[in-house]
Design a protein around this motif. Sequence first.
Motif, PDB file in Angstrom:
ATOM      1  N   VAL A  40       0.846  -1.190   0.000  1.00 60.46           N
ATOM      2  CA  VAL A  40       0.000   0.000   0.000  1.00 60.46           C
ATOM      3  C   VAL A  40       0.885   1.244   0.000  1.00 60.46           C
ATOM      4  N   GLY A  41       0.296   2.383  -0.355  1.00 64.22           N
ATOM      5  CA  GLY A  41       1.045   3.628  -0.339  1.00 64.22           C
ATOM      6  C   GLY A  41       0.573   4.597  -1.388  1.00 64.22           C
ATOM      7  N   CYS A  42       1.289   5.693  -1.530  1.00 65.70           N
ATOM      8  CA  CYS A  42       1.007   6.673  -2.582  1.00 65.70           C
ATOM      9  C   CYS A  42       1.491   6.160  -3.922  1.00 65.70           C
ATOM     10  N   ALA A  43       0.976   6.758  -4.984  1.00 65.79           N
ATOM     11  CA  ALA A  43       1.488   6.461  -6.321  1.00 65.79           C
ATOM     12  C   ALA A  43       2.943   6.906  -6.422  1.00 65.79           C
ATOM     13  N   ARG A  44       3.689   6.310  -7.347  1.00 62.22           N
ATOM     14  CA  ARG A  44       5.079   6.669  -7.655  1.00 62.22           C
ATOM     15  C   ARG A  44       6.024   6.443  -6.466  1.00 62.22           C
ATOM     16  N   THR A  45       5.734   5.406  -5.686  1.00 62.61           N
ATOM     17  CA  THR A  45       6.599   5.080  -4.552  1.00 62.61           C
ATOM     18  C   THR A  45       7.348   3.766  -4.749  1.00 62.61           C
ATOM     19  N   GLY A  46       7.320   3.214  -5.962  1.00 62.11           N
ATOM     20  CA  GLY A  46       8.064   1.992  -6.237  1.00 62.11           C
ATOM     21  C   GLY A  46       7.252   0.727  -6.070  1.00 62.11           C
ATOM     22  N   SER A  47       5.943   0.785  -6.319  1.00 63.92           N
ATOM     23  CA  SER A  47       5.122  -0.413  -6.124  1.00 63.92           C
ATOM     24  C   SER A  47       5.476  -1.513  -7.128  1.00 63.92           C
ATOM     25  N   LYS A  48       5.762  -1.140  -8.380  1.00 66.55           N
ATOM     26  CA  LYS A  48       6.154  -2.157  -9.371  1.00 66.55           C
ATOM     27  C   LYS A  48       7.450  -2.834  -8.943  1.00 66.55           C
ATOM     28  N   LEU A  49       8.383  -2.035  -8.469  1.00 68.30           N
ATOM     29  CA  LEU A  49       9.663  -2.573  -8.016  1.00 68.30           C
ATOM     30  C   LEU A  49       9.455  -3.558  -6.862  1.00 68.30           C
ATOM     31  N   HIS A  50       8.686  -3.155  -5.860  1.00 72.44           N
ATOM     32  CA  HIS A  50       8.455  -4.029  -4.711  1.00 72.44           C
ATOM     33  C   HIS A  50       7.716  -5.305  -5.113  1.00 72.44           C
ATOM     34  N   ALA A  51       6.706  -5.180  -5.964  1.00 78.07           N
ATOM     35  CA  ALA A  51       5.957  -6.361  -6.386  1.00 78.07           C
ATOM     36  C   ALA A  51       6.854  -7.327  -7.148  1.00 78.07           C
ATOM     37  N   ASP A  52       7.712  -6.813  -8.025  1.00 78.45           N
ATOM     38  CA  ASP A  52       8.604  -7.682  -8.771  1.00 78.45           C
ATOM     39  C   ASP A  52       9.619  -8.366  -7.859  1.00 78.45           C
ATOM     40  N   ILE A  53      10.083  -7.647  -6.835  1.00 76.12           N
ATOM     41  CA  ILE A  53      10.993  -8.253  -5.852  1.00 76.12           C
ATOM     42  C   ILE A  53      10.307  -9.436  -5.166  1.00 76.12           C
ATOM     43  N   LEU A  54       9.093  -9.215  -4.677  1.00 75.23           N
ATOM     44  CA  LEU A  54       8.391 -10.267  -3.948  1.00 75.23           C
ATOM     45  C   LEU A  54       7.961 -11.401  -4.871  1.00 75.23           C
ATOM     46  N   ASN A  55       7.570 -11.068  -6.098  1.00 77.98           N
ATOM     47  CA  ASN A  55       7.187 -12.120  -7.033  1.00 77.98           C
ATOM     48  C   ASN A  55       8.373 -12.955  -7.488  1.00 77.98           C
ATOM     49  N   GLY A  56       9.587 -12.459  -7.236  1.00 77.93           N
ATOM     50  CA  GLY A  56      10.770 -13.254  -7.527  1.00 77.93           C
ATOM     51  C   GLY A  56      10.973 -14.388  -6.541  1.00 77.93           C
ATOM     52  N   HIS A  57      10.210 -14.374  -5.448  1.00 81.68           N
ATOM     53  CA  HIS A  57      10.302 -15.433  -4.448  1.00 81.68           C
ATOM     54  C   HIS A  57       9.464 -16.635  -4.888  1.00 81.68           C
ATOM     55  N   SER A  58       9.928 -17.819  -4.577  1.00 76.79           N
ATOM     56  CA  SER A  58       9.263 -19.049  -5.034  1.00 76.79           C
ATOM     57  C   SER A  58       7.891 -19.264  -4.410  1.00 76.79           C
ATOM     58  N   GLN A  59       7.596 -18.583  -3.284  1.00 77.62           N
ATOM     59  CA  GLN A  59       6.313 -18.808  -2.615  1.00 77.62           C
ATOM     60  C   GLN A  59       5.321 -17.665  -2.774  1.00 77.62           C
ATOM     61  N   LEU A  60       5.784 -16.476  -3.171  1.00 80.75           N
ATOM     62  CA  LEU A  60       4.952 -15.275  -3.099  1.00 80.75           C
ATOM     63  C   LEU A  60       4.406 -14.863  -4.456  1.00 80.75           C
ATOM     64  N   ASN A  61       3.162 -14.399  -4.459  1.00 83.48           N
ATOM     65  CA  ASN A  61       2.550 -13.909  -5.696  1.00 83.48           C
ATOM     66  C   ASN A  61       1.653 -12.719  -5.400  1.00 83.48           C
ATOM     67  N   LEU A  62       2.021 -11.556  -5.964  1.00 84.71           N
ATOM     68  CA  LEU A  62       1.232 -10.336  -5.803  1.00 84.71           C
ATOM     69  C   LEU A  62       0.725  -9.883  -7.161  1.00 84.71           C
ATOM     70  N   VAL A  63      -0.579  -9.653  -7.263  1.00 90.23           N
ATOM     71  CA  VAL A  63      -1.165  -9.208  -8.520  1.00 90.23           C
ATOM     72  C   VAL A  63      -1.061  -7.692  -8.636  1.00 90.23           C
ATOM     73  N   ASP A  64      -1.256  -7.200  -9.857  1.00 89.53           N
ATOM     74  CA  ASP A  64      -1.202  -5.760 -10.109  1.00 89.53           C
ATOM     75  C   ASP A  64      -2.449  -5.066  -9.563  1.00 89.53           C
TER      76      ASP A  64
END
Length: 304
Positions: free
Chosen positions: A7-31
Amino acid sequence: MKPIFIVGCARTGSKLHADILNGHSQLNLVDELHYLAPWWLRRDFARAAASAGALKHDNNLSELLDQMYSGRLAGTFWQPPPAEQRDNPPQTIYDLDRQQLVAEINQNGRDLRGIFLSLISLQATSRGKSVAGAKFPVDISQVSRLLQWFPDARVIHLVRDPRAIYASMVSMDARYGVYARDGARISRRRPLQRLLYLISRFRHTGRLHRAMAEDPRYFHSSFERLLEQPEQQIRAMAAFLGVGFEAAMLGPRIRSSSFGQTGGSEATGFDRAVNERWREHLPKRERQLTEIALRRELKQFGYP
């Protein structure tokens, strides 16, 4: 399941954080689903569901599903993947079989919570992941509703210098073009609208942090700290989520966003220079207004 929400404001790196977490073998975050939002901000999913009528009736649920697969709802999750991203597509509802989704909804409940749980859990299952979540499923002012639905959820709250957020917003408008319905460029009021929106949302950012700073379900992730010390910050996030650190989390793809250069699916990494680049593009007047309006929040998060 303990779902994860960014969660947070726009333009705070949400795509970056989601891609980091989705790189984990157990985690999946949708857009972005824009599931719950203030009425003045956008037409959220909750309003679409209300327009379909009582969802206990099959016809109304079918009408809502038609909307969900129409490409007309707000949020990247509801949009067909762009052709240029076929080799590295975002997560969208078009990944999900409609009949399977109906079965999930019937199991989890035909209400907003049940539909939301069905979407994120089915998406995770379809990708072989065991922990589901979403980035920016709600406006930051609606986080309490998420925690009512999912008391065991984990909330990662993204924070960035509001002056950098504003510079990124204006830069994005200039880069991609912002047009009115008649095709004419939006008036000079657009930067002011951006600034007023930022002030409103960042004040909510401060309130959320003050309310949850000591809550074990809450993790505050500084955009600037992540770029400066990525491995240290990612290891801290993994520990907060109760999963082991995996090296793949250090290679998020570089997309068109506020954290770095744009590029294809092969480009990965972190661009530390972004932490200072905004200073070259922020007009003096807007900087002063931001510093006056958000004096308390700047001090709260340690931004000089």
